[in-house]
Design an enzyme around this catalytic site. Structure first.
Site, PDB file in Angstrom:
ATOM      1  CG  ASP A  46      42.774  45.622  29.732  1.00  0.00           C
ATOM      2  OD1 ASP A  46      43.442  45.242  30.708  1.00  0.00           O
ATOM      3  OD2 ASP A  46      43.131  46.541  28.964  1.00  0.00           O
ATOM      4  CG  HIS A 187      40.615  42.084  26.076  1.00  0.00           C
ATOM      5  ND1 HIS A 187      41.688  42.012  25.225  1.00  0.00           N
ATOM      6  CD2 HIS A 187      40.388  43.399  26.298  1.00  0.00           C
ATOM      7  CE1 HIS A 187      42.090  43.246  24.935  1.00  0.00           C
ATOM      8  NE2 HIS A 187      41.325  44.108  25.573  1.00  0.00           N
TER       9      HIS A 187
HETATM   10 ZN    ZN Z   1      39.302  48.108  27.613  1.00  0.00          ZN
END
Ligand code: ZN
Length: 229
Positions: A46, A187
């Site tokens: 993400d 991430h």
């Molecule tokens: Zn996010």
């Protein structure tokens, strides 16, 4: 979509749907052969792209691994070559809003705008149309679900790479939690996430794991369900 169905059909005809025969799934016309007797996971990233994403893409490629990147739309133009590498290498791209606003707290119109802007920039930059959305902050409500036709994707394992500073601890947490069929949240905006991945991927490969995209994971689950019927 039709190509995917065709590939599955061909696979079924060739294999006669027997257990432990190879399966073929694909993303962006990029086909992958999956051994159904071995475990699979979907790594997801993400908040990117960022300056770390190209390194992650190289690492994935070296390991014959594929992932899903839930990108923030306002970063797409800056990282257009990274986006194109994602696609070229057979990864999947999902929508993670345009400016990382808390989607579930916005009005229906604002939610739609955040989603559409990202769909549009990906279409313009790469000719790519995501079918998945990961809501910002993992927050979903009825208003959000009703604002989009995209499939809402959360996760099974949170590596907590956004919070844990040590790459070894991130990797340890991931390796202790991951099971066959899981969607894993990471991430691609932290160097430590890339470094943790350098531990996670080889360790999982050692256990026979195959790394597929989220849509491929869904495809595989459907095929396996049908095989059991
Ligand atoms: Zn996010």
């Amino acid at each position: 979509m039709y190509k995917k169905i065709l590939l599955i059909l061909i696979c079924f005809i060739l294999t006669g749907c027997k257990d432990n025969t190879e399966l073929v799934v694909s993303t962006n016309n990029f086909s992958k052969v999956i051994d159904p007797s071995k475990p699979v996971i979907a790594l997801t990233f993400d908040d990117g792209p960022s300056k770390y994403t190209d390194d992650i893409l190289s690492l994935l490629k070296e390991n014959n691994a594929y992932a899903t990147f839930f990108v923030v739309g306002n970063k797409v133009e800056t990282y257009s070559s990274t986006i194109n590498t994602m696609i070229k290498n057979g990864n999947e791209i999902g929508n993670h809003s345009y400016s990382h606003k808390w989607l579930s707290r916005l009005s229906t119109n604002s939610i739609k705008e955040e989603i559409e802007l990202t769909q549009n920039v990906l279409k313009n930059i790469a000719g790519y149309t995501p079918t998945l959305i990961r809501p910002t902050y993992g927050a979903v409500n009825k208003k959000l679900r009703n604002s989009t036709d995209l499939k809402v994707i959360l996760w099974d394992v949170d590596t907590k790479d956004w919070k844990i500073k040590s790459e070894e601890k991130i990797a340890e947490r991931a390796l202790n939690s991951i099971e066959d069929g899981d969607i894993v949240l990471m991430h691609d905006i932290y160097g430590r996430s890339y470094n943790a991945l350098k531990i996670i991927i080889p360790a999982l490969k050692e256990e026979g794991y195959q790394f597929v995209t989220v849509s491929e994971l869904h495809e595989l689950k459907e095929i396996k369900k049908k095989m059991k019927e």
